[in-house]
Design a protein around this motif. Sequence first.
Motif, PDB file in Angstrom:
ATOM      1  N   VAL A 250     -19.280   1.236  34.578  1.00  0.00           N
ATOM      2  CA  VAL A 250     -19.651   2.087  33.444  1.00  0.00           C
ATOM      3  C   VAL A 250     -20.542   1.316  32.470  1.00  0.00           C
ATOM      4  CG1 VAL A 250     -18.768   3.356  31.449  1.00  0.00           C
ATOM      5  CG2 VAL A 250     -17.586   3.514  33.653  1.00  0.00           C
ATOM      6  N   TYR A 251     -20.176   0.086  32.201  1.00  0.00           N
ATOM      7  CA  TYR A 251     -20.944  -0.741  31.266  1.00  0.00           C
ATOM      8  C   TYR A 251     -22.382  -0.923  31.752  1.00  0.00           C
ATOM      9  CZ  TYR A 251     -22.402  -4.812  28.577  1.00  0.00           C
ATOM     10  OH  TYR A 251     -23.092  -5.670  27.766  1.00  0.00           O
ATOM     11  N   ARG A 252     -22.566  -1.174  33.047  1.00  0.00           N
ATOM     12  CA  ARG A 252     -23.908  -1.347  33.605  1.00  0.00           C
ATOM     13  C   ARG A 252     -24.755  -0.104  33.391  1.00  0.00           C
ATOM     14  NH1 ARG A 252     -24.778  -5.229  38.122  1.00  0.00           N
ATOM     15  NH2 ARG A 252     -26.437  -3.759  38.651  1.00  0.00           N
ATOM     16  N   VAL A 253     -24.170   1.053  33.640  1.00  0.00           N
ATOM     17  CA  VAL A 253     -24.917   2.307  33.459  1.00  0.00           C
ATOM     18  C   VAL A 253     -25.336   2.477  31.999  1.00  0.00           C
ATOM     19  CG1 VAL A 253     -24.775   4.822  33.582  1.00  0.00           C
ATOM     20  CG2 VAL A 253     -23.835   3.426  35.441  1.00  0.00           C
ATOM     21  N   VAL A 254     -24.443   2.154  31.081  1.00  0.00           N
ATOM     22  CA  VAL A 254     -24.741   2.288  29.652  1.00  0.00           C
ATOM     23  C   VAL A 254     -25.881   1.349  29.242  1.00  0.00           C
ATOM     24  CG1 VAL A 254     -23.848   1.913  27.321  1.00  0.00           C
ATOM     25  CG2 VAL A 254     -22.442   3.094  29.020  1.00  0.00           C
ATOM     26  N   VAL A 255     -25.830   0.086  29.678  1.00  0.00           N
ATOM     27  CA  VAL A 255     -26.879  -0.874  29.325  1.00  0.00           C
ATOM     28  C   VAL A 255     -28.212  -0.474  29.950  1.00  0.00           C
ATOM     29  CG1 VAL A 255     -27.639  -3.271  29.542  1.00  0.00           C
ATOM     30  CG2 VAL A 255     -25.266  -2.772  28.990  1.00  0.00           C
ATOM     31  N   GLY A 256     -28.180  -0.032  31.206  1.00  0.00           N
ATOM     32  CA  GLY A 256     -29.405   0.420  31.853  1.00  0.00           C
ATOM     33  C   GLY A 256     -30.015   1.594  31.122  1.00  0.00           C
ATOM     34  N   ALA A 257     -29.183   2.538  30.719  1.00  0.00           N
ATOM     35  CA  ALA A 257     -29.673   3.702  29.972  1.00  0.00           C
ATOM     36  C   ALA A 257     -30.236   3.277  28.614  1.00  0.00           C
ATOM     37  CB  ALA A 257     -28.542   4.704  29.787  1.00  0.00           C
ATOM     38  N   LEU A 258     -29.606   2.288  27.981  1.00  0.00           N
ATOM     39  CA  LEU A 258     -30.090   1.790  26.697  1.00  0.00           C
ATOM     40  C   LEU A 258     -31.482   1.180  26.828  1.00  0.00           C
ATOM     41  CD1 LEU A 258     -29.716   1.084  23.718  1.00  0.00           C
ATOM     42  CD2 LEU A 258     -28.488  -0.989  24.430  1.00  0.00           C
ATOM     43  N   ILE A 259     -31.700   0.398  27.889  1.00  0.00           N
ATOM     44  CA  ILE A 259     -33.019  -0.189  28.109  1.00  0.00           C
ATOM     45  C   ILE A 259     -34.068   0.904  28.313  1.00  0.00           C
ATOM     46  CG2 ILE A 259     -34.407  -1.593  29.684  1.00  0.00           C
ATOM     47  CD1 ILE A 259     -31.948  -3.317  30.175  1.00  0.00           C
ATOM     48  N   LEU A 260     -33.742   1.939  29.107  1.00  0.00           N
ATOM     49  CA  LEU A 260     -34.681   3.042  29.322  1.00  0.00           C
ATOM     50  C   LEU A 260     -34.972   3.769  28.018  1.00  0.00           C
ATOM     51  CD1 LEU A 260     -33.352   4.520  32.704  1.00  0.00           C
ATOM     52  CD2 LEU A 260     -35.377   3.086  32.345  1.00  0.00           C
ATOM     53  N   LEU A 261     -33.954   3.922  27.174  1.00  0.00           N
ATOM     54  CA  LEU A 261     -34.138   4.582  25.877  1.00  0.00           C
ATOM     55  C   LEU A 261     -35.063   3.755  24.981  1.00  0.00           C
ATOM     56  CD1 LEU A 261     -33.409   6.815  23.847  1.00  0.00           C
ATOM     57  CD2 LEU A 261     -31.416   5.437  23.196  1.00  0.00           C
ATOM     58  N   LEU A 262     -34.878   2.442  24.964  1.00  0.00           N
ATOM     59  CA  LEU A 262     -35.726   1.578  24.153  1.00  0.00           C
ATOM     60  C   LEU A 262     -37.177   1.605  24.631  1.00  0.00           C
ATOM     61  CD1 LEU A 262     -33.375  -1.525  23.678  1.00  0.00           C
ATOM     62  CD2 LEU A 262     -33.915   0.262  22.013  1.00  0.00           C
ATOM     63  N   ILE A 263     -37.358   1.715  25.952  1.00  0.00           N
ATOM     64  CA  ILE A 263     -38.711   1.826  26.502  1.00  0.00           C
ATOM     65  C   ILE A 263     -39.331   3.158  26.098  1.00  0.00           C
ATOM     66  CG2 ILE A 263     -40.069   2.011  28.619  1.00  0.00           C
ATOM     67  CD1 ILE A 263     -38.029   0.130  29.943  1.00  0.00           C
ATOM     68  N   ALA A 264     -38.559   4.246  26.226  1.00  0.00           N
ATOM     69  CA  ALA A 264     -39.068   5.580  25.916  1.00  0.00           C
ATOM     70  C   ALA A 264     -39.437   5.728  24.444  1.00  0.00           C
ATOM     71  CB  ALA A 264     -38.026   6.633  26.307  1.00  0.00           C
ATOM     72  N   THR A 265     -38.715   5.048  23.567  1.00  0.00           N
ATOM     73  CA  THR A 265     -38.973   5.159  22.130  1.00  0.00           C
ATOM     74  C   THR A 265     -39.976   4.130  21.629  1.00  0.00           C
ATOM     75  OG1 THR A 265     -37.036   3.759  21.690  1.00  0.00           O
ATOM     76  CG2 THR A 265     -36.713   6.151  21.652  1.00  0.00           C
ATOM     77  N   GLY A 266     -40.469   3.284  22.525  1.00  0.00           N
ATOM     78  CA  GLY A 266     -41.465   2.302  22.135  1.00  0.00           C
ATOM     79  C   GLY A 266     -40.928   1.040  21.527  1.00  0.00           C
ATOM     80  N   VAL A 267     -39.600   0.913  21.434  1.00  0.00           N
ATOM     81  CA  VAL A 267     -39.002  -0.296  20.881  1.00  0.00           C
ATOM     82  C   VAL A 267     -39.185  -1.462  21.831  1.00  0.00           C
ATOM     83  CG1 VAL A 267     -36.838  -1.358  20.108  1.00  0.00           C
ATOM     84  CG2 VAL A 267     -37.313   1.036  19.556  1.00  0.00           C
ATOM     85  N   MET A 268     -39.172  -1.186  23.129  1.00  0.00           N
ATOM     86  CA  MET A 268     -39.349  -2.208  24.157  1.00  0.00           C
ATOM     87  C   MET A 268     -40.525  -1.833  25.041  1.00  0.00           C
ATOM     88  SD  MET A 268     -36.639  -3.352  27.162  1.00  0.00           S
ATOM     89  CE  MET A 268     -35.417  -3.910  25.971  1.00  0.00           C
ATOM     90  N   THR A 269     -41.415  -2.786  25.307  1.00  0.00           N
ATOM     91  CA  THR A 269     -42.529  -2.530  26.206  1.00  0.00           C
ATOM     92  C   THR A 269     -42.059  -2.661  27.642  1.00  0.00           C
ATOM     93  OG1 THR A 269     -43.212  -4.844  26.191  1.00  0.00           O
ATOM     94  CG2 THR A 269     -44.173  -3.411  24.508  1.00  0.00           C
ATOM     95  N   ASN A 270     -42.800  -2.010  28.550  1.00  0.00           N
ATOM     96  CA  ASN A 270     -42.426  -2.052  29.966  1.00  0.00           C
ATOM     97  C   ASN A 270     -43.401  -2.887  30.775  1.00  0.00           C
ATOM     98  OD1 ASN A 270     -40.718  -1.301  32.127  1.00  0.00           O
ATOM     99  ND2 ASN A 270     -42.176   0.260  32.784  1.00  0.00           N
ATOM    100  N   GLY A 271     -44.022  -3.856  30.115  1.00  0.00           N
ATOM    101  CA  GLY A 271     -44.950  -4.715  30.821  1.00  0.00           C
ATOM    102  C   GLY A 271     -44.245  -5.690  31.734  1.00  0.00           C
ATOM    103  N   SER A 272     -45.015  -6.315  32.609  1.00  0.00           N
ATOM    104  CA  SER A 272     -44.448  -7.280  33.550  1.00  0.00           C
ATOM    105  C   SER A 272     -43.852  -8.455  32.806  1.00  0.00           C
ATOM    106  CB  SER A 272     -45.536  -7.781  34.503  1.00  0.00           C
ATOM    107  OG  SER A 272     -45.036  -8.801  35.340  1.00  0.00           O
ATOM    108  N   LEU A 273     -42.701  -8.925  33.317  1.00  0.00           N
ATOM    109  CA  LEU A 273     -42.011 -10.066  32.716  1.00  0.00           C
ATOM    110  C   LEU A 273     -42.317 -11.345  33.470  1.00  0.00           C
ATOM    111  CD1 LEU A 273     -38.619  -8.268  32.243  1.00  0.00           C
ATOM    112  CD2 LEU A 273     -40.187  -8.861  30.426  1.00  0.00           C
ATOM    113  N   ALA A 274     -43.093 -11.209  34.557  1.00  0.00           N
ATOM    114  CA  ALA A 274     -43.371 -12.382  35.385  1.00  0.00           C
ATOM    115  C   ALA A 274     -44.630 -13.096  34.935  1.00  0.00           C
ATOM    116  CB  ALA A 274     -43.509 -11.952  36.836  1.00  0.00           C
TER     117      ALA A 274
END
Length: 274
Positions: A250-274
């Motif tokens: 359950v925790y993994r799903v919540v954190v994954g959803a949080l990251i997607l939410l931050l990307i969708a709202t522009g708080v987090m960029t989705n650029g390459s991390l490599a």
Amino acid sequence: MDWFYAIVYGIVEGITEFLPISSTGHLILAGNLMGVPWPKEVKDTFEVVIQGGAILAVLAYYWRDFLKIRHIGSDRGQQRLWLGVVVACIPAVVLGLLFGDVIKANLFRPSVVAWALIVGGVIMWLVESRRATPKVHDIETIGVGRSLLIGAVQCLALLWPGFSRSASSILGGMVLGLDRPTATKFSFYLGVPTLGGAALLDFIKSREILGQIGIVNVVLGAAVSFVVAYLAIGWLLRFVSTNNFKGFAVYRVVVGALILLLIATGVMTNGSLA
């Protein structure tokens, strides 16, 4: 603020490296939420160093067990155990050498990590809901065949950043008949050469970058990672002795959803991390 970032990174790494919740996903989330201003190559090198602290925590926690390797010449149980560990490392080593750079360049981005967390959480829930009665209750009786398969499943973490090395190896072990404590302990053992080798290789490639971080911050982050990882190992072993992994799912799903939410709202960029 560098000392503060070092402490937070050390805490996050120490907690998440051996729990089945993806240290990669949490370090990404922590770095973005704190707005760490370090250049990417500095972040990457620092994370490798503090991962070394977590690896040392395994050696410290199981030091009595690791000393038994002195008797490997006459102890059949130790021979079976370490042969299994070595065999289990082979798939990740081969895959990493052949495709590691390509995977980092194309898949190492927040959205990929987020979906790995979510899908891994769903798989974890299903494994816990449908698994048969465990057959293996001793780390020395896992066998070469099972060890190789666990190592192959561990490659999910390399192929899909954010899936979690510990999650893939623990779930793989459970599917193959190991009880939770045995699967968890084998995952710890497997992490020493797998993570240790990767950390050493990255350190050799990027050691000159450490000067940009400052030796005090490097030592601080590694030390915090070591202490927190040591405590996390003990806690997880006690936890799995009487609990299942559904809470982690359950925790993994919540954190994954949080990251997607931050990307969708522009708080987090989705650029390459490599």
